[in-house]
Design a protein around this motif. Sequence first.
Motif, short mmCIF file in Angstrom:
data_model
loop_
_atom_site.label_atom_id
_atom_site.label_comp_id
_atom_site.label_asym_id
_atom_site.label_seq_id
_atom_site.Cartn_x
_atom_site.Cartn_y
_atom_site.Cartn_z
N ILE A 173 0.84 -1.20 0.00
CA ILE A 173 0.00 0.00 0.00
C ILE A 173 0.87 1.25 0.00
O ILE A 173 0.64 2.19 -0.77
N TYR A 174 1.90 1.27 0.85
CA TYR A 174 2.81 2.42 0.87
C TYR A 174 3.54 2.58 -0.47
O TYR A 174 3.67 3.69 -0.98
N GLU A 175 3.99 1.47 -1.03
CA GLU A 175 4.69 1.53 -2.33
C GLU A 175 3.77 2.05 -3.42
O GLU A 175 4.15 2.92 -4.21
N TRP A 176 2.56 1.50 -3.51
CA TRP A 176 1.61 1.92 -4.54
C TRP A 176 1.20 3.38 -4.34
O TRP A 176 1.00 4.10 -5.31
N GLY A 177 1.09 3.80 -3.10
CA GLY A 177 0.76 5.20 -2.83
C GLY A 177 1.87 6.14 -3.27
O GLY A 177 1.62 7.20 -3.85
N SER A 178 3.11 5.73 -3.02
CA SER A 178 4.24 6.60 -3.38
C SER A 178 4.49 6.65 -4.89
O SER A 178 5.03 7.63 -5.39
N THR A 179 4.06 5.61 -5.61
CA THR A 179 4.27 5.60 -7.07
C THR A 179 3.05 6.10 -7.84
O THR A 179 3.08 6.19 -9.05
N GLY A 180 1.96 6.39 -7.12
CA GLY A 180 0.76 6.90 -7.77
C GLY A 180 -0.21 5.83 -8.23
O GLY A 180 -1.23 6.13 -8.83
N ARG A 181 0.11 4.59 -7.95
CA ARG A 181 -0.80 3.51 -8.35
C ARG A 181 -2.09 3.55 -7.52
O ARG A 181 -3.15 3.16 -8.00
N LEU A 182 -1.97 4.00 -6.28
CA LEU A 182 -3.13 4.24 -5.42
C LEU A 182 -3.21 5.73 -5.12
O LEU A 182 -2.19 6.34 -4.78
N PRO A 183 -4.39 6.32 -5.22
CA PRO A 183 -4.52 7.73 -4.86
C PRO A 183 -4.41 7.89 -3.34
O PRO A 183 -4.95 7.08 -2.59
N VAL A 184 -3.68 8.89 -2.92
CA VAL A 184 -3.46 9.11 -1.49
C VAL A 184 -3.63 10.60 -1.18
O VAL A 184 -3.30 11.46 -2.01
N ILE A 185 -4.15 10.88 -0.01
CA ILE A 185 -4.29 12.26 0.46
C ILE A 185 -3.24 12.48 1.53
O ILE A 185 -3.18 11.74 2.52
N ARG A 186 -2.40 13.47 1.32
CA ARG A 186 -1.35 13.78 2.30
C ARG A 186 -1.77 15.00 3.09
O ARG A 186 -2.02 16.06 2.54
N ILE A 187 -1.84 14.83 4.41
CA ILE A 187 -2.12 15.94 5.32
C ILE A 187 -0.98 15.95 6.32
O ILE A 187 -0.93 15.11 7.22
N GLY A 188 -0.05 16.88 6.11
CA GLY A 188 1.16 16.87 6.94
C GLY A 188 1.92 15.58 6.68
O GLY A 188 2.23 15.24 5.55
N ARG A 189 2.17 14.84 7.75
CA ARG A 189 2.85 13.55 7.61
C ARG A 189 1.86 12.38 7.53
O ARG A 189 2.27 11.24 7.39
N SER A 190 0.60 12.67 7.64
CA SER A 190 -0.43 11.62 7.61
C SER A 190 -0.83 11.31 6.17
O SER A 190 -0.92 12.20 5.33
N LEU A 191 -1.09 10.04 5.93
CA LEU A 191 -1.57 9.59 4.63
C LEU A 191 -2.96 9.01 4.83
O LEU A 191 -3.17 8.16 5.70
N LEU A 192 -3.89 9.46 4.02
CA LEU A 192 -5.25 8.93 4.06
C LEU A 192 -5.64 8.44 2.68
O LEU A 192 -5.20 8.98 1.66
N TYR A 193 -6.46 7.42 2.68
CA TYR A 193 -6.93 6.83 1.44
C TYR A 193 -8.44 6.92 1.41
O TYR A 193 -9.11 6.57 2.38
N ASP A 194 -8.99 7.39 0.30
CA ASP A 194 -10.43 7.51 0.10
C ASP A 194 -10.95 6.16 -0.39
O ASP A 194 -10.55 5.70 -1.47
#
Length: 78
Positions: A23-44
Motif C-alpha cells: 500500500i505504501y509503495e503503490w501510494g508513493s508511485t501513484g498507483r493508489l490515490p493518497v491524500i497527504r495531510i502533513g505527515r499523515s496519509l489517508l486513502y479515500d
Amino acid sequence: MNNKRYVNAKQLSVYTSIPIKTIYEWGSTGRLPVIRIGRSLLYDLQDIERVMDSMKHNNNQVDKITNKIVGDIFNNEI
C-alpha cells in the motif's frame, strides 16, 4: 470500517488484504490515490474501490482470445 470514507494505510491493508508495505509503495508511485495531510496519509475508500475495479480481469475477454487462438491452432492458421 462501516461508514468510514477515509482510512489510513493500516486500515486499508485490513480492508483490502493487501500488505501494508505494498500500500505504501503503490501510494508513493501513484498507483493508489493518497491524500497527504502533513505527515499523515489517508486513502479515500471510494477511490480505492474504483482502482480495485479497474484491476479486475475481464474473464469474458480472456475466454474470447483463448478460443480464437485454440481455433486458429486447430485450423492450422498459426
